[in-house]
Design a protein around this motif. Structure first.
Motif, PDB file in Angstrom:
ATOM      1  N   THR A 120     -27.061 105.373-137.513  1.00  7.92           N
ATOM      2  CA  THR A 120     -27.256 104.138-138.274  1.00  7.92           C
ATOM      3  C   THR A 120     -26.525 104.200-139.607  1.00  7.92           C
ATOM      4  O   THR A 120     -25.914 103.209-140.043  1.00  7.92           O
ATOM      5  N   GLU A 173     -22.818 103.818-138.893  1.00  4.61           N
ATOM      6  CA  GLU A 173     -22.511 102.413-138.604  1.00  4.61           C
ATOM      7  C   GLU A 173     -22.538 101.573-139.880  1.00  4.61           C
ATOM      8  O   GLU A 173     -21.811 100.572-139.987  1.00  4.61           O
ATOM      9  N   GLN A 181     -30.421 109.172-134.276  1.00  5.59           N
ATOM     10  CA  GLN A 181     -30.339 107.726-134.471  1.00  5.59           C
ATOM     11  C   GLN A 181     -30.211 107.365-135.943  1.00  5.59           C
ATOM     12  O   GLN A 181     -29.483 106.432-136.308  1.00  5.59           O
ATOM     13  N   GLN A 208     -29.762 102.214-145.207  1.00  6.19           N
ATOM     14  CA  GLN A 208     -28.677 101.232-145.171  1.00  6.19           C
ATOM     15  C   GLN A 208     -28.602 100.448-146.482  1.00  6.19           C
ATOM     16  O   GLN A 208     -27.509 100.164-146.987  1.00  6.19           O
ATOM     17  N   ALA A 228     -34.429 104.028-141.956  1.00  9.78           N
ATOM     18  CA  ALA A 228     -33.153 103.425-141.560  1.00  9.78           C
ATOM     19  C   ALA A 228     -32.835 102.203-142.423  1.00  9.78           C
ATOM     20  O   ALA A 228     -31.715 102.050-142.921  1.00  9.78           O
TER      21      ALA A 228
END
Length: 559
Positions: free
Chosen positions: A228, A231, A224, A176, A172
């Motif tokens: 992520t 988002e 999830q 990102q 994650a």
């Protein structure tokens, strides 16, 4: 298309302003049916031939995915010729993943698993930014990264070094970081492979693979991860030829449909990804020519189902002219609805506007200028420091390292060479030559060679097999490595100090559990090989963090 759809493009992930929305609307309204269908294709470009260019100009695709050769001037000319031949500015994409999947004229950086081995998201993001800047300078505006698959199955040949490892928190954080690095430098990022690879040891290039997690576990892991990335503002998601049967069991009683790949699956793309997870960006299929799709249905059905069932763009063609004719026919038959066709074209145009393609005059690739901007000294120095930090010492049971000329001068090397899916023969590693330059007397094993342990002071096993398409499984081919039937059963580490080094697949201990010293270097870039030699000879300290369980969950491999 409705005004409401245009309004949606003001929101994440495109954030279009008034001028950009007007460009999208004007482009869309200027297209006839054939032009709109053409936009749905993203063509694979493997060479710079006039024939390839003619095919691109004839099809007028929405984008191309370029595989780059080593000659910068020819690559720049081809990119400019492609742009000049297209009416609508094209998306130009590549798998900018690092490692062996790097631009041949760019700054070398680790692959994704090497990035994870840094255990330092900030440093990784800085390295990714180097890749992104150079890709954008060349003329790319779209990258099929980050790979956010979870490396949970050590037998998988396709996930391995293309992943950020097994820890979902690390995946994650680095996913990102990848999105920030790429999208802040003008490239759309792509989270892949929806709905999540890594639970199956098979390769979707060869078969429809399966993510068989129960939905509560899938939600906590892959769900999830994709939330992520959404988002974080990822602009595109790649829908893969991977089934998610436990979700499909909630919407249909047909067991055959449980295994429909996501790329052809309305429930996974529209209901789950768009509806439940709230993704408002572009969905691109994985390569439509893969067996994970082609084994499911005939070509016309595959193409139609990709668009009708939620993908906005079709990746790659079997034959561009034939694919266009097939898809046009399904549109005219109503197998692809006008609504889905128009939605897809509008999203493609919105993605183009979001990366600045409304001003095509600014999109030129200049080889002369690039020779001054690529591989900046500070970037190269930082990348080398980053590479030096990645090779991981998994075990050194007898504290063999560092090797010294005084104690280990005569080195016997077994090497499988660098194996790549697109190159028919293994390429030699540079490690033997680097050791020779450091003062060691290196003998490279050849089939038929008689081995007397008294002639050597240590033995190295060098393996270089990064995760890539069509490999099915990666393992130590002892017969090839050691020259035949008898050699395949010999293990020299009981009579000589021995080191095994993997410049790729991190799980070779499974086939060599008793090797006393083992190193994972994750990729075979020349700079990585130099880093490993520096580690072997004590010029740098090996990394101690492994982003995967190199012991494959087996206690035996530790000893």
């Amino acid at each position: 298309m409705t005004g409401q759809t245009l309004e949606e493009f003001k929101k994440a992930p495109f954030h279009l302003g008034h001028a950009e929305l007007k460009w999208v609307s004007d482009q869309f309204n200027s297209m006839d049916l054939e032009a709109r269908v053409s936009q749905l294709f993203n063509m694979m470009v493997m060479d710079n031939s006039p024939e390839t260019l003619a095919g691109i100009t004839a099809l007028q695709p929405g984008g191309v995915t370029k595989f780059f050769g080593p000659e910068l001037s020819r690559e720049c000319q081809m990119l400019n010729d492609i742009r000049d031949g297209l009416t609508v500015p094209p998306l130009i994409s590549a798998d900018v993943e690092g490692g062996s999947m790097s631009l041949p004229f760019g700054t070398p950086v680790p692959n994704q698993l090497g990035m994870a081995a840094l255990n330092d998201p900030q440093r990784a993001e800085q390295a990714m930014s180097i890749m992104a800047r150079e890709a954008r300078q060349l003329g790319l505006n779209w990258s099929f990264t980050p790979v956010i698959d979870v490396d949970d199955h050590f037998r998988s040949a396709i996930v391995g070094t293309r992943s950020y490892g097994s820890d979902t928190d690390v995946i994650a954080a680095l996913g990102q970081a990848n999105i920030r690095a790429f999208q802040s430098n003008g490239l759309a990022a792509t989270a892949k492979h929806w709905p999540g690879d890594g639970q199956d040891d098979r390769d979707q290039h060869l078969v429809t693979s399966v993510n068989d997690l129960p939905m509560d576990q899938w939600q906590n892991k892959y769900g999830q991860l994709f939330r992520t990335m959404i988002e974080a503002g990822v602009k595109t998601i790649m829908s893969a030829h991977i089934a998610l049967p436990e979700y499909m069991k909630t919407v249909t009683d047909d067991p055959e449909e449980w295994y429909r790949p996501a790329s052809l699956n309305r429930h996974l793309n529209i209901d789950l990804l768009r509806g439940e997870l709230g993704f408002n960006g572009l969905i691109v299929s994985d390569a439509s020519t893969m067996a994970g799709a082609s084994s499911w249905a005939d070509r016309a059905t595959v193409l139609a189902d990709m668009i009708e069932n939620g993908c906005d763009m079709i990746l790659f063609n079997r034959n561009p002219a034939e694919d266009f004719a097939l898809l046009m026919n399904t549109v005219r038959q109503g197998r692809v609805s006008e609504r889905r066709l128009n939605e897809s074209v509008m999203r493609i145009l919105a993605l183009k506007a979001s990366v600045g393609l409304t001003e095509l005059a600014n999109e030129r690739s200049d080889a002369t200028a690039l020779t001054q901007t690529l591989k900046q000294p500070d970037d190269v120095a930082f990348a080398q420091q980053t590479i030096d930090a990645t090779p991981t010492l998994i075990k050194d049971r007898h504290q063999l390292l560092p090797l010294t000329v005084e104690q280990h001068r005569r080195v016997l090397v077994f090497s499988s060479g660098i194996r790549h899916s697109f190159i028919p023969h293994a390429m030699p590693l540079e490690v033997p030559e680097l050791l020779q330059q450091a003062g060691f007397d290196v003998t490279l094993f050849q089939a038929g060679m008689r081995i007397d342990a008294n002639d050597y002071d240590c033995v190295l096993y060098l393996l270089a097999d990064e995760s890539s398409l069509l490999k099915s499984h990666i393992y130590i081919d002892w017969m090839s490595l050691c020259g035949g039937f008898e050699g395949a059963m010999e293990r020299h580490w009981n009579v000589l100090p021995a080191v095994m080094i993997s410049f790729g697949y991190p799980y070779h201990l499974y086939d060599a559990p008793r090797v006393p010293t083992y190193i994972n270097a994750y990729c075979a870039l020349p700079d990585v090989q130099r880093a490993v030699v520096k580690g072997l000879t004590g010029q740098l300290t090996f990394n101690q963090y492994s982003p995967v369980d190199a012991f494959c969950g087996r206690e035996q491999l530790r000893y």
